[in-house]
Design a protein around this motif. Sequence first.
Motif, mmCIF file in Angstrom:
data_model
loop_
_atom_site.group_PDB
_atom_site.id
_atom_site.type_symbol
_atom_site.label_atom_id
_atom_site.label_comp_id
_atom_site.label_asym_id
_atom_site.label_seq_id
_atom_site.Cartn_x
_atom_site.Cartn_y
_atom_site.Cartn_z
ATOM 1 N N TYR A 196 9.181 -3.098 -5.248
ATOM 2 C CA TYR A 196 8.927 -4.568 -5.182
ATOM 3 C C TYR A 196 8.643 -5.096 -6.721
ATOM 4 O O TYR A 196 9.063 -6.042 -7.334
ATOM 5 N N ILE A 197 7.874 -4.275 -7.635
ATOM 6 C CA ILE A 197 7.699 -4.472 -8.873
ATOM 7 C C ILE A 197 9.180 -4.526 -9.442
ATOM 8 O O ILE A 197 9.234 -5.771 -10.524
ATOM 9 N N ARG A 198 10.046 -3.439 -9.262
ATOM 10 C CA ARG A 198 11.302 -3.762 -9.876
ATOM 11 C C ARG A 198 11.994 -4.915 -9.759
ATOM 12 O O ARG A 198 12.808 -5.379 -10.419
ATOM 13 N N GLU B 133 3.207 -0.972 -17.070
ATOM 14 C CA GLU B 133 3.443 -0.299 -18.134
ATOM 15 C C GLU B 133 3.183 1.176 -17.610
ATOM 16 O O GLU B 133 4.155 2.185 -18.154
ATOM 17 N N ALA B 134 2.416 1.614 -16.504
ATOM 18 C CA ALA B 134 2.321 2.866 -16.167
ATOM 19 C C ALA B 134 3.729 3.141 -15.211
ATOM 20 O O ALA B 134 4.149 4.480 -15.338
ATOM 21 N N LEU B 135 4.383 2.568 -14.728
ATOM 22 C CA LEU B 135 5.468 2.627 -13.810
ATOM 23 C C LEU B 135 7.038 2.500 -14.758
ATOM 24 O O LEU B 135 7.843 2.778 -14.066
ATOM 25 N N SER C 150 0.606 -1.192 -0.052
ATOM 26 C CA SER C 150 -0.146 -0.131 -0.147
ATOM 27 C C SER C 150 0.808 1.279 0.039
ATOM 28 O O SER C 150 0.245 2.396 -0.298
ATOM 29 N N ASP C 151 2.234 1.026 0.374
ATOM 30 C CA ASP C 151 3.027 2.217 0.388
ATOM 31 C C ASP C 151 3.697 2.379 -1.230
ATOM 32 O O ASP C 151 4.256 1.221 -1.869
ATOM 33 N N PRO C 152 3.400 3.303 -2.055
ATOM 34 C CA PRO C 152 3.710 3.725 -3.424
ATOM 35 C C PRO C 152 5.267 3.027 -3.700
ATOM 36 O O PRO C 152 5.767 2.830 -4.595
ATOM 37 N N LEU D 44 11.185 2.993 -13.099
ATOM 38 C CA LEU D 44 11.804 1.829 -12.210
ATOM 39 C C LEU D 44 13.186 1.896 -12.136
ATOM 40 O O LEU D 44 13.867 1.013 -11.506
ATOM 41 N N ASP D 45 13.683 2.503 -12.907
ATOM 42 C CA ASP D 45 15.215 2.662 -13.178
ATOM 43 C C ASP D 45 15.767 1.096 -13.136
ATOM 44 O O ASP D 45 16.901 0.793 -12.835
#
Length: 77
Positions: free
Chosen positions: A28-30, A50-52, A20-22, A56-57
């Motif tokens: 985590y997605i990275r 796709e949005a991020l 819930s923390d952006p 994500l570097d």
Amino acid sequence: MTRIRPPRHIVWSTDTVDLSDPFQRRWYIRQILLHGRAEDIRTLDLDEVEALLDHLDLPSHLHSLWKRFLERRHAQG
């Protein structure tokens, strides 16, 4: 609060991640895109990836791979 216990092959520096923390969610997605297995990647929301993606570097080769995949996904859909 959405806390998960991530697999050790993805996250080894902490026992839990608060999705819930952006900041933690992006991180985590990275981690999944860098270290995840096919079954981990299948859990991702590809619209969110796709949005991020540009934030994500990711290493350039991975960023390019995901960019092309997501573009082709829309072309086929």
